[in-house]
Write a protein that holds these residues in place. Structure first.
Motif, PDB file in Angstrom:
ATOM      1  N   VAL A  13     -99.040 -76.327  60.918  1.00  0.00           N
ATOM      2  CA  VAL A  13     -98.233 -75.259  60.335  1.00  0.00           C
ATOM      3  C   VAL A  13     -96.744 -75.567  60.485  1.00  0.00           C
ATOM      4  CG1 VAL A  13     -97.642 -72.812  60.497  1.00  0.00           C
ATOM      5  CG2 VAL A  13    -100.019 -73.537  60.753  1.00  0.00           C
ATOM      6  N   SER A  14     -96.371 -76.155  61.597  1.00  0.00           N
ATOM      7  CA  SER A  14     -94.962 -76.460  61.861  1.00  0.00           C
ATOM      8  C   SER A  14     -94.405 -77.531  60.933  1.00  0.00           C
ATOM      9  CB  SER A  14     -94.796 -76.913  63.314  1.00  0.00           C
ATOM     10  OG  SER A  14     -95.601 -78.054  63.581  1.00  0.00           O
ATOM     11  N   ASP A  15     -95.291 -78.290  60.264  1.00  0.00           N
ATOM     12  CA  ASP A  15     -94.842 -79.356  59.362  1.00  0.00           C
ATOM     13  C   ASP A  15     -94.638 -78.873  57.930  1.00  0.00           C
ATOM     14  OD1 ASP A  15     -94.802 -81.281  61.333  1.00  0.00           O
ATOM     15  OD2 ASP A  15     -96.864 -81.926  60.968  1.00  0.00           O
ATOM     16  N   VAL A  16     -95.018 -77.643  57.658  1.00  0.00           N
ATOM     17  CA  VAL A  16     -94.889 -77.112  56.300  1.00  0.00           C
ATOM     18  C   VAL A  16     -93.439 -76.680  56.058  1.00  0.00           C
ATOM     19  CG1 VAL A  16     -95.606 -75.314  54.702  1.00  0.00           C
ATOM     20  CG2 VAL A  16     -97.296 -76.390  56.205  1.00  0.00           C
ATOM     21  N   LYS A  17     -92.821 -77.248  55.042  1.00  0.00           N
ATOM     22  CA  LYS A  17     -91.440 -76.909  54.707  1.00  0.00           C
ATOM     23  C   LYS A  17     -91.367 -75.813  53.652  1.00  0.00           C
ATOM     24  CE  LYS A  17     -89.950 -81.650  55.683  1.00  0.00           C
ATOM     25  NZ  LYS A  17     -89.352 -82.888  55.105  1.00  0.00           N
ATOM     26  N   GLU A  18     -92.349 -75.808  52.745  1.00  0.00           N
ATOM     27  CA  GLU A  18     -92.403 -74.805  51.677  1.00  0.00           C
ATOM     28  C   GLU A  18     -93.852 -74.592  51.277  1.00  0.00           C
ATOM     29  OE1 GLU A  18     -88.628 -74.547  48.564  1.00  0.00           O
ATOM     30  OE2 GLU A  18     -90.293 -75.889  48.150  1.00  0.00           O
ATOM     31  N   MET A  19     -94.150 -73.357  50.856  1.00  0.00           N
ATOM     32  CA  MET A  19     -95.475 -73.089  50.315  1.00  0.00           C
ATOM     33  C   MET A  19     -95.346 -72.139  49.129  1.00  0.00           C
ATOM     34  SD  MET A  19     -98.937 -71.523  52.074  1.00  0.00           S
ATOM     35  CE  MET A  19     -99.027 -72.828  53.288  1.00  0.00           C
ATOM     36  N   TRP A  20     -96.108 -72.445  48.081  1.00  0.00           N
ATOM     37  CA  TRP A  20     -96.123 -71.637  46.870  1.00  0.00           C
ATOM     38  C   TRP A  20     -97.564 -71.286  46.535  1.00  0.00           C
ATOM     39  CZ3 TRP A  20     -91.211 -70.678  45.014  1.00  0.00           C
ATOM     40  CH2 TRP A  20     -90.191 -71.497  45.522  1.00  0.00           C
ATOM     41  N   CYS A  21     -97.844 -70.013  46.397  1.00  0.00           N
ATOM     42  CA  CYS A  21     -99.187 -69.543  46.060  1.00  0.00           C
ATOM     43  C   CYS A  21     -99.332 -69.545  44.535  1.00  0.00           C
ATOM     44  CB  CYS A  21     -99.413 -68.135  46.614  1.00  0.00           C
ATOM     45  SG  CYS A  21    -101.016 -67.428  46.204  1.00  0.00           S
ATOM     46  N   ILE A  22    -100.299 -70.302  44.045  1.00  0.00           N
ATOM     47  CA  ILE A  22    -100.457 -70.463  42.602  1.00  0.00           C
ATOM     48  C   ILE A  22    -100.979 -69.165  41.985  1.00  0.00           C
ATOM     49  CG2 ILE A  22    -101.537 -71.787  40.761  1.00  0.00           C
ATOM     50  CD1 ILE A  22     -99.468 -73.282  42.571  1.00  0.00           C
ATOM     51  N   THR A  23    -100.240 -68.665  41.004  1.00  0.00           N
ATOM     52  CA  THR A  23    -100.593 -67.398  40.357  1.00  0.00           C
ATOM     53  C   THR A  23    -100.871 -67.546  38.871  1.00  0.00           C
ATOM     54  OG1 THR A  23     -98.243 -66.918  40.015  1.00  0.00           O
ATOM     55  CG2 THR A  23     -99.251 -66.046  42.020  1.00  0.00           C
ATOM     56  N   ALA A  24    -100.539 -68.700  38.296  1.00  0.00           N
ATOM     57  CA  ALA A  24    -100.784 -68.905  36.862  1.00  0.00           C
ATOM     58  C   ALA A  24    -101.084 -70.375  36.611  1.00  0.00           C
ATOM     59  CB  ALA A  24     -99.581 -68.460  36.035  1.00  0.00           C
ATOM     60  N   VAL A  25    -101.980 -70.617  35.676  1.00  0.00           N
ATOM     61  CA  VAL A  25    -102.386 -71.968  35.313  1.00  0.00           C
ATOM     62  C   VAL A  25    -102.285 -72.127  33.799  1.00  0.00           C
ATOM     63  CG1 VAL A  25    -104.312 -73.601  35.239  1.00  0.00           C
ATOM     64  CG2 VAL A  25    -103.946 -72.213  37.282  1.00  0.00           C
ATOM     65  N   PHE A  26    -101.694 -73.233  33.345  1.00  0.00           N
ATOM     66  CA  PHE A  26    -101.558 -73.515  31.923  1.00  0.00           C
ATOM     67  C   PHE A  26    -102.220 -74.862  31.639  1.00  0.00           C
ATOM     68  CE2 PHE A  26     -98.210 -70.725  33.206  1.00  0.00           C
ATOM     69  CZ  PHE A  26     -98.113 -69.813  32.174  1.00  0.00           C
ATOM     70  N   GLN A  27    -103.272 -74.845  30.839  1.00  0.00           N
ATOM     71  CA  GLN A  27    -104.036 -76.054  30.552  1.00  0.00           C
ATOM     72  C   GLN A  27    -103.770 -76.529  29.131  1.00  0.00           C
ATOM     73  OE1 GLN A  27    -107.865 -74.208  31.725  1.00  0.00           O
ATOM     74  NE2 GLN A  27    -108.034 -75.847  33.228  1.00  0.00           N
ATOM     75  N   ARG A  28    -103.721 -77.836  28.972  1.00  0.00           N
ATOM     76  CA  ARG A  28    -103.465 -78.422  27.664  1.00  0.00           C
ATOM     77  C   ARG A  28    -104.709 -78.423  26.782  1.00  0.00           C
ATOM     78  NH1 ARG A  28     -99.260 -82.160  27.091  1.00  0.00           N
ATOM     79  NH2 ARG A  28    -100.653 -83.624  26.041  1.00  0.00           N
ATOM     80  N   ARG A  29    -105.873 -78.235  27.399  1.00  0.00           N
ATOM     81  CA  ARG A  29    -107.111 -78.290  26.636  1.00  0.00           C
ATOM     82  C   ARG A  29    -107.489 -76.906  26.144  1.00  0.00           C
ATOM     83  NH1 ARG A  29    -107.367 -79.676  31.229  1.00  0.00           N
ATOM     84  NH2 ARG A  29    -108.981 -78.250  31.911  1.00  0.00           N
ATOM     85  N   VAL A  30    -108.139 -76.854  24.987  1.00  0.00           N
ATOM     86  CA  VAL A  30    -108.678 -75.603  24.469  1.00  0.00           C
ATOM     87  C   VAL A  30    -110.159 -75.575  24.814  1.00  0.00           C
ATOM     88  CG1 VAL A  30    -109.137 -74.231  22.412  1.00  0.00           C
ATOM     89  CG2 VAL A  30    -107.018 -75.543  22.590  1.00  0.00           C
ATOM     90  N   SER A  31    -110.584 -74.532  25.527  1.00  0.00           N
ATOM     91  CA  SER A  31    -111.981 -74.432  25.936  1.00  0.00           C
ATOM     92  C   SER A  31    -112.873 -74.304  24.711  1.00  0.00           C
ATOM     93  CB  SER A  31    -112.190 -73.216  26.850  1.00  0.00           C
ATOM     94  OG  SER A  31    -111.391 -73.333  28.003  1.00  0.00           O
ATOM     95  N   GLU A  32    -114.035 -74.947  24.804  1.00  0.00           N
ATOM     96  CA  GLU A  32    -114.993 -74.838  23.715  1.00  0.00           C
ATOM     97  C   GLU A  32    -115.506 -73.409  23.626  1.00  0.00           C
ATOM     98  OE1 GLU A  32    -115.789 -77.051  21.565  1.00  0.00           O
ATOM     99  OE2 GLU A  32    -114.663 -78.712  22.431  1.00  0.00           O
TER     100      GLU A  32
END
Length: 251
Positions: free
Chosen positions: A209-228
């Motif tokens: 934990v002491s080695d972590v400089k920054e943390m970002w919780c992922i809240t959105a995902v953008f994909q280049r593929r279009v789901s079938e």
């Protein structure tokens, strides 16, 4: 030879003016304008001043360098329609970590001047929490044909250090630690973070934990593929049923 001819041709293109229409604006013959555009002739100073003033373009710029379309669109006068600034819509601009700037980000992530100069993406997200965008460069968070692939990108909300242990196991996070950026699922064990990939062949990473400089919780995902829309199984079953019906009809 000046850039006058190239620039007025580009102005005509942006303004969607024919040679005849442009020439009439400045009491020129169409052939004379054509000679300007082809570089066979240079304009009189009076003509140059008229054109520069009409489109609010500095004479020096009109003569000495090739103007870009974006520059021409910014000039005032009759070149573009005018809109009230108050009506211009703005989305949230988010600093984006890319393959090219990731090494510099690791070194200068805490420098406001560096972050301000990073490439930004604009998305319709409203939040007061600091955000980061991150472009995927590997297959660590993929599983077979699912998950995140290179060129997909994610957006994360900043997690204060006091809130690290409040995150649920399995939360997708972007962590800056031990001189690397790690996009993994977070699992908390005592004073250590276990960062696991979705790809089965990728070993987990253990970070204090002491080695972590920054943390970002992922809240959105953008994909280049279009789901079938469908897997195609239904269509194949229908075809088989039709073939069986034909066989039964022959028996």
């Amino acid at each position: 030879m000046s850039f006058f001819g190239k620039n007025i041709r580009k102005i005509r293109s942006v303004k969607t003016l024919s040679q005849q229409a442009f020439a009439e604006l400045f009491d020129l013959k169409r052939g004379t304008l054509g000679a300007y555009e082809e570089g066979r002739s240079e304009p009189k100073i009076e003509t140059l001043i008229k054109i520069a003033n009409y489109f609010s373009i500095p004479i020096g710029d009109l003569l000495t360098r090739e103007l870009t379309v974006n520059e021409l669109l910014k000039f005032k006068g009759e070149l573009t329609e005018q809109f009230e600034a108050i009506n211009k819509e703005r989305f949230t601009a988010i600093p984006c970590i890319t393959e090219k700037n990731s090494a510099d980000y690791i070194n200068y992530f805490d420098k406001n001047s560096f972050v301000a100069e990073m490439v930004h993406v604009e998305v319709p997200i409203e939040t007061k929490t600091p955000l980061r965008a991150y472009i995927i460069t590997n297959l660590e968070m993929s599983s077979q044909d699912q998950g995140l692939f290179p060129k997909d990108w994610v957006i994360g909300e900043f997690v204060p250090q006091d809130n690290y242990t409040k995150l649920s196991n399995g939360t997708l996070v972007l962590v800056l630690a031990v001189n690397q950026l790690i996009l993994r699922r977070l699992y908390i064990v005592n004073d250590q973070f276990i960062l696991r990939a979705d790809h089965k062949s990728i070993e987990e990473i253990t970070v204090a934990v002491s080695d972590v400089k920054e943390m970002w919780c992922i809240t959105a995902v953008f994909q280049r593929r279009v789901s079938e829309v469908s897997s195609g199984i239904e269509e194949k079953l229908l075809m088989l049923e039709q073939e069986f019906a034909k066989l039964r009809g022959r028996l």
